[in-house]
Design a protein around this motif. Structure first.
Motif, PDB file in Angstrom:
ATOM      1  N   SER A  26       0.910  36.549  22.164  1.00  0.00           N
ATOM      2  CA  SER A  26       0.814  35.155  21.744  1.00  0.00           C
ATOM      3  C   SER A  26       2.203  34.549  21.691  1.00  0.00           C
ATOM      4  CB  SER A  26       0.167  35.071  20.369  1.00  0.00           C
ATOM      5  OG  SER A  26       0.301  33.759  19.895  1.00  0.00           O
ATOM      6  N   SER A  27       2.364  33.371  22.297  1.00  0.00           N
ATOM      7  CA  SER A  27       3.690  32.763  22.347  1.00  0.00           C
ATOM      8  C   SER A  27       4.006  32.049  21.053  1.00  0.00           C
ATOM      9  CB  SER A  27       3.741  31.780  23.506  1.00  0.00           C
ATOM     10  OG  SER A  27       2.811  30.755  23.269  1.00  0.00           O
ATOM     11  N   ILE A  34      -4.607  28.222  18.966  1.00  0.00           N
ATOM     12  CA  ILE A  34      -6.009  28.434  19.316  1.00  0.00           C
ATOM     13  C   ILE A  34      -6.626  29.263  18.197  1.00  0.00           C
ATOM     14  CG2 ILE A  34      -7.602  29.341  21.071  1.00  0.00           C
ATOM     15  CD1 ILE A  34      -5.775  27.668  22.618  1.00  0.00           C
ATOM     16  N   GLN A  35      -7.756  28.807  17.693  1.00  0.00           N
ATOM     17  CA  GLN A  35      -8.438  29.592  16.658  1.00  0.00           C
ATOM     18  C   GLN A  35      -9.683  30.230  17.267  1.00  0.00           C
ATOM     19  OE1 GLN A  35      -9.130  26.410  13.895  1.00  0.00           O
ATOM     20  NE2 GLN A  35      -7.208  26.746  12.807  1.00  0.00           N
ATOM     21  N   VAL A  36      -9.894  31.479  16.932  1.00  0.00           N
ATOM     22  CA  VAL A  36     -11.053  32.177  17.497  1.00  0.00           C
ATOM     23  C   VAL A  36     -11.912  32.724  16.374  1.00  0.00           C
ATOM     24  CG1 VAL A  36     -11.807  33.987  19.074  1.00  0.00           C
ATOM     25  CG2 VAL A  36      -9.614  32.898  19.429  1.00  0.00           C
ATOM     26  N   GLU A  60       2.927  26.346  25.709  1.00  0.00           N
ATOM     27  CA  GLU A  60       2.606  27.369  24.705  1.00  0.00           C
ATOM     28  C   GLU A  60       1.094  27.450  24.471  1.00  0.00           C
ATOM     29  OE1 GLU A  60       5.038  25.049  24.358  1.00  0.00           O
ATOM     30  OE2 GLU A  60       6.687  26.462  24.673  1.00  0.00           O
ATOM     31  N   LEU A  61       0.445  26.279  24.476  1.00  0.00           N
ATOM     32  CA  LEU A  61      -1.009  26.297  24.277  1.00  0.00           C
ATOM     33  C   LEU A  61      -1.692  27.012  25.454  1.00  0.00           C
ATOM     34  CD1 LEU A  61      -3.350  23.667  22.836  1.00  0.00           C
ATOM     35  CD2 LEU A  61      -3.903  24.633  25.047  1.00  0.00           C
ATOM     36  N   PHE A  62      -1.247  26.717  26.674  1.00  0.00           N
ATOM     37  CA  PHE A  62      -1.869  27.380  27.833  1.00  0.00           C
ATOM     38  C   PHE A  62      -1.689  28.897  27.759  1.00  0.00           C
ATOM     39  CE2 PHE A  62      -1.364  23.242  30.387  1.00  0.00           C
ATOM     40  CZ  PHE A  62      -2.704  22.939  30.272  1.00  0.00           C
ATOM     41  N   ALA A 110       6.853  26.846  34.916  1.00  0.00           N
ATOM     42  CA  ALA A 110       6.110  27.737  34.000  1.00  0.00           C
ATOM     43  C   ALA A 110       4.888  26.995  33.447  1.00  0.00           C
ATOM     44  CB  ALA A 110       7.023  28.185  32.869  1.00  0.00           C
ATOM     45  N   PHE A 111       5.094  25.758  33.042  1.00  0.00           N
ATOM     46  CA  PHE A 111       3.997  24.942  32.488  1.00  0.00           C
ATOM     47  C   PHE A 111       2.849  24.865  33.481  1.00  0.00           C
ATOM     48  CE2 PHE A 111       2.246  20.528  32.482  1.00  0.00           C
ATOM     49  CZ  PHE A 111       1.538  20.598  31.289  1.00  0.00           C
TER      50      PHE A 111
END
Ligand SMILES: CCCC/C=C\CC(=O)SCCNC(=O)CCNC(=O)[C@H](O)C(C)(C)COP(=O)(O)OP(=O)(O)OC[C@H]1O[C@@H](n2cnc3c(N)ncnc32)[C@H](O)[C@@H]1OP(=O)(O)O
Length: 289
Positions: A26-27, A34-36, A60-62, A110-111
């Motif tokens: 995880s970054s 992101i919640q799981v 970061e989200l991706f 990267a994005f």
């Protein structure tokens, strides 16, 4: 620009991710983008985008999204419901600050590659996917929704691919994902006009599958959707989906680096920067009125 090096660092799935065994760190564990929530009883996983205030999609989200998708593949979940934990917004699309002003090539490459990777993992996931569009879903938000297999949406929100008015040309894999949901002239018109549809209009043309009034109803409808596969062997279902989506997936897999280069060239054009800049300014100014 060394796209091939970056692509090697992202996974390019050999069997569209079924055999994927790469674990992403995880970054941004501290931010919990992101919640799981996996329901042990039903085997259904609820994945909530959690980048306040509007779930704009950042590098970061991706990265975190890809990590979660890998985990769900490993856990062999029965299904995934993708939703938002932000008020009134499913996702506001790509984080405009990743595109403007003049992003550095290193950050942008990267994005973009993690955006591609997120789409590949979602579009080819072996488990069934539902988007619960519990808020506005413009542009990249709509891309996430149309990459799922089934769409539920709350009333009175907007969804669509408004890239063109923002000065952005949707890439072929985004167009293909839309065509898979909305065949024919409606898809082209939605893309060229960039019009955002309200929930009822989206339902009327088939962009979403059902209108739901609250989260409880969304979870019940999702469960019904997942139950339609209960008597289908998982591997046969997954391979059928992946072979059905093969052309769309291959179109991107074969062109990842040229897709990124083309998009970067377009974004860095002074006229594109100007349009995105004034659009972004108008978003900020809206609040002052
Ligand atoms: C080429 C291949 C495909 C490319 C795929 C996608 C391209 C894109 O996704 S480009 C991004 C397009 N996105 C949009 O056009 C949506 C813009 N946002 C909105 O319309 C509204 O914010 C939204 C309706 C989603 C929510 O409205 P509100 O609830 O009223 O919130 P605010 O508008 O006040 O927003 C809060 C805060 O967030 C900033 N913001 C909003 N969207 C983005 C974004 N996409 N990127 C970066 N920042 C965003 C907004 O400016 C506000 O900032 P502050 O004023 O500083 O608080």
């Amino acid at each position: 620009m060394n796209f091939s090096r970056l692509i090697k660092n992202c996974s390019i799935p050999s069997r569209w991710l079924l055999a994927n065994n790469i674990r992403y760190q995880s970054s941004s564990a501290a931010q919990n983008l992101i919640q799981v929530d996996i329901n042990e009883e039903t085997g259904v996983s609820v994945v909530s985008l959690n980048r306040k205030p509007v779930n704009s999609l950042s590098l970061e989200l991706f990265k975190d999204f890809c990590g979660v998708m890998d985990d769900l593949e490993r856990e062999k979940v029965r299904g995934m419901v993708l939703k938002s934990s932000c008020d009134n917004v499913f996702s506001s699309g790509l984080d405009i600050t990743e595109l403007y002003p003049n992003p550095s090539e290193e950050r942008f490459e990267a994005f973009w590659l993690w955006f591609q990777e997120s789409w590949l993992k979602l579009y080819a996931s072996s488990f069934p996917t539902v988007a619960f569009v519990n808020g506005h879903a413009p542009a990249g938000g709509c891309v996430f929704a149309i990459s799922c297999e089934y769409r539920l949406m709350l009333p009175y929100y907007k969804i669509g691919l408004n890239e063109a008015p923002v000065g952005i040309v949707a890439t072929e894999w985004v167009m293909n994902s839309l065509r898979a949901v909305l065949p024919g002239k409606n898809a082209e018109r939605l893309l060229t006009s960039g019009r955002l549809l309200d929930t009822q209009e989206a339902f009327d043309i088939g962009l979403i599958d059902q209108i739901v009034n609250n989260e409880e109803e969304a979870m019940a409808r999702s469960e019904e959707f997942f139950a339609t596969f209960d008597n289908v062997p998982k591997l046969a279902r997954a391979l059928t989906k992946q072979v059905y989506r093969k052309n769309d997936l291959n179109q991107l897999i074969k062109n990842r680096s040229s897709d990124a280069k083309q998009f970067l060239n377009h974004i860095l054009r002074p006229e594109t920067q100007k349009i995105i800049g004034s659009y972004f300014k108008s978003l900020k100014d809206r609040k002052k009125d």
